[in-house]
Every structure is written in structure tokens, then in C-alpha cells.
Design an enzyme around this catalytic site. Structure first.
Site, short mmCIF file in Angstrom:
data_model
loop_
_atom_site.label_atom_id
_atom_site.label_comp_id
_atom_site.label_asym_id
_atom_site.label_seq_id
_atom_site.Cartn_x
_atom_site.Cartn_y
_atom_site.Cartn_z
N GLU A 46 0.82 -1.21 0.00
CA GLU A 46 0.00 0.00 0.00
C GLU A 46 0.86 1.26 0.00
OE1 GLU A 46 -1.18 -2.30 3.74
OE2 GLU A 46 0.15 -2.68 2.04
N THR A 154 11.08 -44.88 -8.32
CA THR A 154 11.95 -43.70 -8.27
C THR A 154 13.41 -44.00 -8.60
OG1 THR A 154 12.36 -44.04 -5.90
CG2 THR A 154 10.49 -42.63 -6.52
N ALA A 155 13.79 -45.25 -8.67
CA ALA A 155 15.17 -45.62 -9.00
C ALA A 155 15.22 -47.11 -9.29
CB ALA A 155 16.11 -45.29 -7.85
N GLU A 284 13.08 -32.52 -0.24
CA GLU A 284 13.66 -33.35 -1.29
C GLU A 284 14.39 -34.49 -0.59
OE1 GLU A 284 15.58 -31.47 -4.60
OE2 GLU A 284 14.81 -29.50 -4.07
#
Length: 353
Positions: A46, A154-155, A284
Site C-alpha cells: 500500500e 523412483t530408482a 527433497e
């Protein structure tokens, strides 16, 4: 108000730990000034807007967040609006800080300014999930980023995971890091992947996130990559071995010992919010640590990059969770968004309950 929210997003990467706020001033159905909060210590939205217009007397002000009523690094914005002689202030949402919520609105009304609340409030809340949660629950808003194949892996069994996600997805992750107050991982991820956990190669200004390692036994190696990159690092541990602490402590590395408890991870998150004013965390980590955080209710949002490939049943799973006996006990998620990032799908989900 929609324009004010677009303005607020201009501070997305820079104004932490303050909230993202936008302001529009109009007179005679014409916008005469716009403002937003750029960074802590600089003008609030503002004030930024008032500084850009010659005469705000009799104007209508649209604000995404209630104007502050207290002295901080800057004077109260409510008083500045009163001094400017505005006629009406339309506020999307009240200040979530229970200590001051409603005080700015009350001060405006006491000065004879008409105030309306609630316009596009749901949209306004989406601007500041972390600031709101820190103020109301003394916890940060936690996003967990993961990449997986179409069959939820994932792997490979041998640990090979680079790269499941595409280059555009990995660039998108750097933007997530840049927008976060902290990037958090576990010592197991540090030992396995030696990540940097920093945002890089971006064509935008951002405030670097604090990098946080959860390491109960203080196994983080002194030669870890994250120590060789400038920026703050916090390590949370239960280990009070002073020799080990001294080897890791430096000008930019703090070791924080918290006493062992059944709610230790929640204590870590609370400490980040209350001591370091961490609004939003990007997690992560691997399947075990991420699964533990999810089961303890510490993950607010999952961001999953799903690659169009199949890794097979021997590959590592996305999350390690407690086994279930009945399908009705399965953890339910709400799908918030699905979008393409390169060749991948980016799924944004929130846990129910």
C-alpha cells in the site's frame, strides 16, 4: 482485486519471510496506482502504491491482505491510508497473525474509512500458504517434491535414478527451490546423492533458501557438497558430541540439537517456523524419510513429476508407508493440478485430513 493479486505474485521469490501482498488504488473508476511488496524492509504494497500517485484522497484501495497496524521495520500502513484520505478500503483477507488480526481494519473504520472484507479471499490465501500456517499453527507449509516413473518407481534396484524426470522438470524444481524459504533433506539423501539443494541457472531474482538437513546421529560428512556452496545451512540433530559439532560448524552452518522425543520431526518443523521464520519448505528426500513425514502429517502438498517410462517391480517405490490391512484405510489425496512439464506430467496433490 484480481490485478492486486497479480501484483502480489511479483514478490513471489523475494519478499520472504513477509507475505506476498498487492495493492491497487482507483478513483473515478480508473486505476491511478499499483504497488506490491518486493522485499523485507522495503515499502509494503500500500505504501508502494501511495508513493506512485499524486492524490489518493477519496480513492478506493484494493488490498490482498489487511493493512498492518503496528510498527515493525516500517510504520503502520493503516495510518498511511488514513493520512492519504482514502474513502474505501477493500480487503481480500484479514491478517492471519492472531495478535493483530482485525486491528488494521478496526483502525481504518475508527477513522471513518469504509471497509469491505472477503473479496476473492480464497485466491488471496493461495498467495501465502506458508505465512498463514506459520502465523496460525507455528509450522511451515511443506511441499514434498518427488520424481517417479509411470509405475510409481523412483530408482532402479541398483540405485540408478538419473534422470527419471526431464530437463524441463528439473528446471521447474529450481523454481520451486527459489520460491521456498527452506529446502529440507535427510542425511541419508546427503550420503547417497551429495546434493547441493540450491536454486541455480534461473533468469530471475530470488532470495536464496536456507538448506536444512535432518541428521539425528550427526553423520553428515564435512566434505559434503552443500558446504562448498555459499548460503545458510542448518543441521538438526539429537547428537550432542561437541567434537563432531565443532567439525561441522562454520560461519554459515548452524548445528541445532533438539532433545529426543516421539514428536521430534514436528519439533524440527516448529523450530524452523518460530525461530527462523520459515514460511514454506521444499522437501527433497527419499522414500523412507518422505514417508515418515507424510505419516506424521507434516506434508501439506505433494508435487510429483511422473515420467512416461516403466522401471519394473524391482525398482524403488515412491514412498515407504506402513502396510495396510484394508483398502478403506488407504491414505487419500486430492488432486489440485495436473500439467505438462516437458514430456512429464506434474501432479500437485494434498493429503486429505
Amino acid at each position: 482485486m484480481s490485478t492486486a493479486m497479480q501484483l502480489a505474485r511479483r514478490g513471489w521469490y523475494t519478499c520472504d519471510p513477509n507475505p506476498r501482498v498487492g495493492c491497487v488504488i482507483s478513483k473515478d473508476d480508473t486505476i491511478i496506482a499499483e504497488g506490491w511488496h518486493v522485499a523485507t524492509g522495503e515499502a509494503h504494497a500500500e505504501i508502494d502504491a501511495l508513493n506512485k500517485c499524486r492524490d489518493a484522497a477519496g480513492a478506493t484501495v484494493y488490498l490482498t491482505l489487511e493493512p498492518c497496524s503496528h510498527h515493525g521495520r516500517t510504520p503502520p500502513c493503516a495510518e498511511a491510508l488514513i493520512k492519504a484520505g482514502v474513502d474505501t478500503v477493500i480487503v481480500a483477507m484479514p491478517d492471519p497473525n492472531p495478535a493483530v488480526s482485525g486491528a488494521g481494519i478496526k483502525r481504518l473504520e475508527q477513522a471513518g474509512i469504509k471497509v469491505r472484507q472477503g473479496l476473492l479471499e480464497a485466491k488471496a490465501r493461495q498467495l501465502n500458504p506458508g505465512f498463514i500456517k506459520r502465523m496460525t499453527a507455528s509450522l511451515p507449509y511443506a511441499r514434498c517434491k518427488m520424481a517417479m516413473s509411470l509405475d510409481g518407481r523412483t530408482a532402479l534396484a541398483n540405485g540408478d535414478s538419473q534422470w527419471i524426470s526431464s530437463e524441463p522438470s528439473r528446471r521447474d524444481v529450481h523454481r520451486l527451490r527459489a520460491a521456498s524459504s527452506a529446502v529440507l533433506s535427510s542425511v541419508d539423501t546427503v550420503l547417497k546423492d551429495d546434493p547441493a539443494l540450491n536454486a541455480r541457472d534461473l533468469d530471475l531474482a530470488f532470495k536464496p533458501a536456507v538448506r536444512v538437513i535432518v541428521d539425528r546421529k550427526l553423520k553428515t560428512p564435512a566434505h559434503a557438497r552443500l558446504f562448498r556452496i555459499p548460503g545458510s545451512v542448518l543441521i538438526y540433530t539429537e547428537n550432542e558430541n561437541q567434537d563432531r559439532i565443532n567439525k561441522l560448524t562454520s560461519a554459515e552452518v548452524d548445528i541445532i540439537c533438539l532433545p529426543r522425543s516421539e514428536t521430534w520431526l514436528r519439533h524440527v518443523f516448529s523450530h524452523l517456523a518460530t525461530t527462523f521464520k520459515i514460511n514454506e519448505i521444499l522437501i527433497e528426500a527419499g522414500a523412507t524419510f518422505a514417508g515418515a513425514l507424510l505419516e506424521q502429517g507434516l506434508i501439506d502438498e505433494l508435487i510429483i513429476y511422473m515420467a512416461p517410462m516403466l522401471l519394473g517391480s524391482d525398482a524403488a517405490p515412491l514412498l515407504k508407508l506402513q502396510p495396510l490391512g484394508k483398502l478403506i484405510d488407504a491414505r487419500q489425496l486430492d488432486i489440485i493440478d495436473v500439467s505438462h512439464v516437458g514430456k512429464d506430467l506434474r501432479l500437485t496433490l494434498t493429503p486429505k485430513g
